[in-house]
Design a protein around this motif. Structure first.
Motif, mmCIF file in Angstrom:
data_model
loop_
_atom_site.group_PDB
_atom_site.id
_atom_site.type_symbol
_atom_site.label_atom_id
_atom_site.label_comp_id
_atom_site.label_asym_id
_atom_site.label_seq_id
_atom_site.Cartn_x
_atom_site.Cartn_y
_atom_site.Cartn_z
ATOM 1 N N LEU A 84 0.824 -1.214 0.000
ATOM 2 C CA LEU A 84 0.000 0.000 0.000
ATOM 3 C C LEU A 84 0.855 1.258 0.000
ATOM 4 O O LEU A 84 0.505 2.248 -0.646
ATOM 5 C CB LEU A 84 -0.934 -0.003 1.211
ATOM 6 C CG LEU A 84 -1.987 -1.098 1.249
ATOM 7 C CD1 LEU A 84 -2.744 -1.047 2.561
ATOM 8 C CD2 LEU A 84 -2.930 -0.966 0.083
ATOM 9 N N VAL A 85 1.978 1.229 0.702
ATOM 10 C CA VAL A 85 2.893 2.376 0.699
ATOM 11 C C VAL A 85 3.501 2.543 -0.683
ATOM 12 O O VAL A 85 3.613 3.660 -1.199
ATOM 13 C CB VAL A 85 3.985 2.194 1.777
ATOM 14 C CG1 VAL A 85 5.080 3.230 1.629
ATOM 15 C CG2 VAL A 85 3.369 2.259 3.161
ATOM 16 N N TRP A 86 3.864 1.439 -1.308
ATOM 17 C CA TRP A 86 4.452 1.490 -2.646
ATOM 18 C C TRP A 86 3.441 2.020 -3.671
ATOM 19 O O TRP A 86 3.807 2.762 -4.582
ATOM 20 C CB TRP A 86 4.934 0.093 -3.044
ATOM 21 C CG TRP A 86 5.574 0.048 -4.386
ATOM 22 C CD1 TRP A 86 6.776 0.558 -4.733
ATOM 23 C CD2 TRP A 86 5.026 -0.530 -5.565
ATOM 24 N NE1 TRP A 86 7.022 0.314 -6.055
ATOM 25 C CE2 TRP A 86 5.957 -0.358 -6.587
ATOM 26 C CE3 TRP A 86 3.842 -1.210 -5.840
ATOM 27 C CZ2 TRP A 86 5.730 -0.809 -7.881
ATOM 28 C CZ3 TRP A 86 3.627 -1.665 -7.114
ATOM 29 C CH2 TRP A 86 4.556 -1.460 -8.121
ATOM 30 N N LEU A 87 2.168 1.668 -3.501
ATOM 31 C CA LEU A 87 1.121 2.150 -4.409
ATOM 32 C C LEU A 87 0.636 3.555 -4.062
ATOM 33 O O LEU A 87 -0.233 4.088 -4.740
ATOM 34 C CB LEU A 87 -0.076 1.188 -4.380
ATOM 35 C CG LEU A 87 0.131 -0.179 -4.986
ATOM 36 C CD1 LEU A 87 -1.080 -1.054 -4.745
ATOM 37 C CD2 LEU A 87 0.416 -0.061 -6.466
ATOM 38 N N ARG A 88 1.178 4.136 -3.010
ATOM 39 C CA ARG A 88 0.784 5.461 -2.512
ATOM 40 C C ARG A 88 -0.715 5.516 -2.203
ATOM 41 O O ARG A 88 -1.454 6.355 -2.689
ATOM 42 C CB ARG A 88 1.187 6.546 -3.489
ATOM 43 C CG ARG A 88 2.695 6.719 -3.542
ATOM 44 C CD ARG A 88 3.072 7.882 -4.361
ATOM 45 N NE ARG A 88 3.364 7.394 -5.711
ATOM 46 C CZ ARG A 88 3.690 8.171 -6.715
ATOM 47 N NH1 ARG A 88 3.763 9.454 -6.545
ATOM 48 N NH2 ARG A 88 3.933 7.676 -7.887
ATOM 49 N N PHE A 89 -1.128 4.559 -1.377
ATOM 50 C CA PHE A 89 -2.534 4.449 -0.968
ATOM 51 C C PHE A 89 -3.014 5.706 -0.250
ATOM 52 O O PHE A 89 -4.178 6.090 -0.380
ATOM 53 C CB PHE A 89 -2.686 3.218 -0.077
ATOM 54 C CG PHE A 89 -4.072 2.986 0.439
ATOM 55 C CD1 PHE A 89 -5.079 2.584 -0.411
ATOM 56 C CD2 PHE A 89 -4.362 3.152 1.783
ATOM 57 C CE1 PHE A 89 -6.351 2.357 0.061
ATOM 58 C CE2 PHE A 89 -5.629 2.926 2.265
ATOM 59 C CZ PHE A 89 -6.626 2.521 1.404
ATOM 60 N N ALA A 90 -2.143 6.360 0.491
ATOM 61 C CA ALA A 90 -2.514 7.555 1.254
ATOM 62 C C ALA A 90 -2.969 8.687 0.328
ATOM 63 O O ALA A 90 -3.805 9.508 0.711
ATOM 64 C CB ALA A 90 -1.350 8.014 2.112
ATOM 65 N N ARG A 91 -2.460 8.709 -0.863
ATOM 66 C CA ARG A 91 -2.830 9.765 -1.798
ATOM 67 C C ARG A 91 -4.270 9.596 -2.284
ATOM 68 O O ARG A 91 -4.936 10.570 -2.612
ATOM 69 C CB ARG A 91 -1.871 9.732 -2.991
ATOM 70 C CG ARG A 91 -2.069 10.849 -3.964
ATOM 71 C CD ARG A 91 -1.049 10.811 -5.053
ATOM 72 N NE ARG A 91 -1.099 9.505 -5.717
ATOM 73 C CZ ARG A 91 -0.728 9.301 -6.962
ATOM 74 N NH1 ARG A 91 -0.248 10.297 -7.671
ATOM 75 N NH2 ARG A 91 -0.793 8.105 -7.502
ATOM 76 N N TRP A 92 -4.752 8.375 -2.309
ATOM 77 C CA TRP A 92 -6.094 8.102 -2.822
ATOM 78 C C TRP A 92 -7.177 8.201 -1.771
ATOM 79 O O TRP A 92 -8.358 8.208 -2.102
ATOM 80 C CB TRP A 92 -6.152 6.704 -3.431
ATOM 81 C CG TRP A 92 -5.297 6.536 -4.641
ATOM 82 C CD1 TRP A 92 -4.808 7.514 -5.451
ATOM 83 C CD2 TRP A 92 -4.822 5.313 -5.167
ATOM 84 N NE1 TRP A 92 -4.050 6.976 -6.452
ATOM 85 C CE2 TRP A 92 -4.043 5.624 -6.305
ATOM 86 C CE3 TRP A 92 -4.958 3.994 -4.801
ATOM 87 C CZ2 TRP A 92 -3.429 4.657 -7.063
ATOM 88 C CZ3 TRP A 92 -4.348 3.032 -5.560
ATOM 89 C CH2 TRP A 92 -3.585 3.364 -6.682
ATOM 90 N N SER A 93 -6.809 8.237 -0.506
ATOM 91 C CA SER A 93 -7.822 8.238 0.545
ATOM 92 C C SER A 93 -7.895 9.609 1.211
ATOM 93 O O SER A 93 -6.902 10.312 1.354
ATOM 94 C CB SER A 93 -7.526 7.166 1.584
ATOM 95 O OG SER A 93 -6.333 7.445 2.248
ATOM 96 N N TRP A 94 -9.087 9.936 1.664
ATOM 97 C CA TRP A 94 -9.294 11.218 2.318
ATOM 98 C C TRP A 94 -8.737 11.186 3.732
ATOM 99 O O TRP A 94 -8.116 12.138 4.185
ATOM 100 C CB TRP A 94 -10.797 11.517 2.344
ATOM 101 C CG TRP A 94 -11.150 12.673 3.212
ATOM 102 C CD1 TRP A 94 -10.885 13.987 2.968
ATOM 103 C CD2 TRP A 94 -11.807 12.613 4.470
ATOM 104 N NE1 TRP A 94 -11.347 14.751 4.004
ATOM 105 C CE2 TRP A 94 -11.921 13.934 4.937
ATOM 106 C CE3 TRP A 94 -12.305 11.587 5.242
ATOM 107 C CZ2 TRP A 94 -12.530 14.235 6.139
ATOM 108 C CZ3 TRP A 94 -12.913 11.894 6.441
ATOM 109 C CH2 TRP A 94 -13.015 13.219 6.866
#
Length: 64
Positions: A33-43
């Motif tokens: 999830l960090v590699w996919l930059r999950f934080a960027r997609w979630s509010w």
């Protein structure tokens, strides 16, 4: 479904084992999830990660 586990004379509910397995799966999934930059997609990232953990736990409970 698993049965109660006896640890030192104390019976532990099977949900605790499922929660532990779900936590291990989540911790293995987290670097992806960090590699996919999950934080960027979630509010709200902690809320989204908690929801993902609950989804993993629910899936385990339904399958086993």
């Amino acid at each position: 479904m698993w049965k109660e586990t006896d640890i030192g004379g104390v019976f532990m509910a099977p949900i605790l084992a499922y929660m532990l397995v779900a936590l291990i799966i989540y911790l293995l999934l987290r670097p992806i999830l960090v590699w996919l930059r999950f934080a960027r997609w979630s509010w709200h990232t902690p809320l989204a990660e908690t929801g993902l953990y609950i989804c993993i736990l629910s899936l385990l409970l339904m399958l086993f």
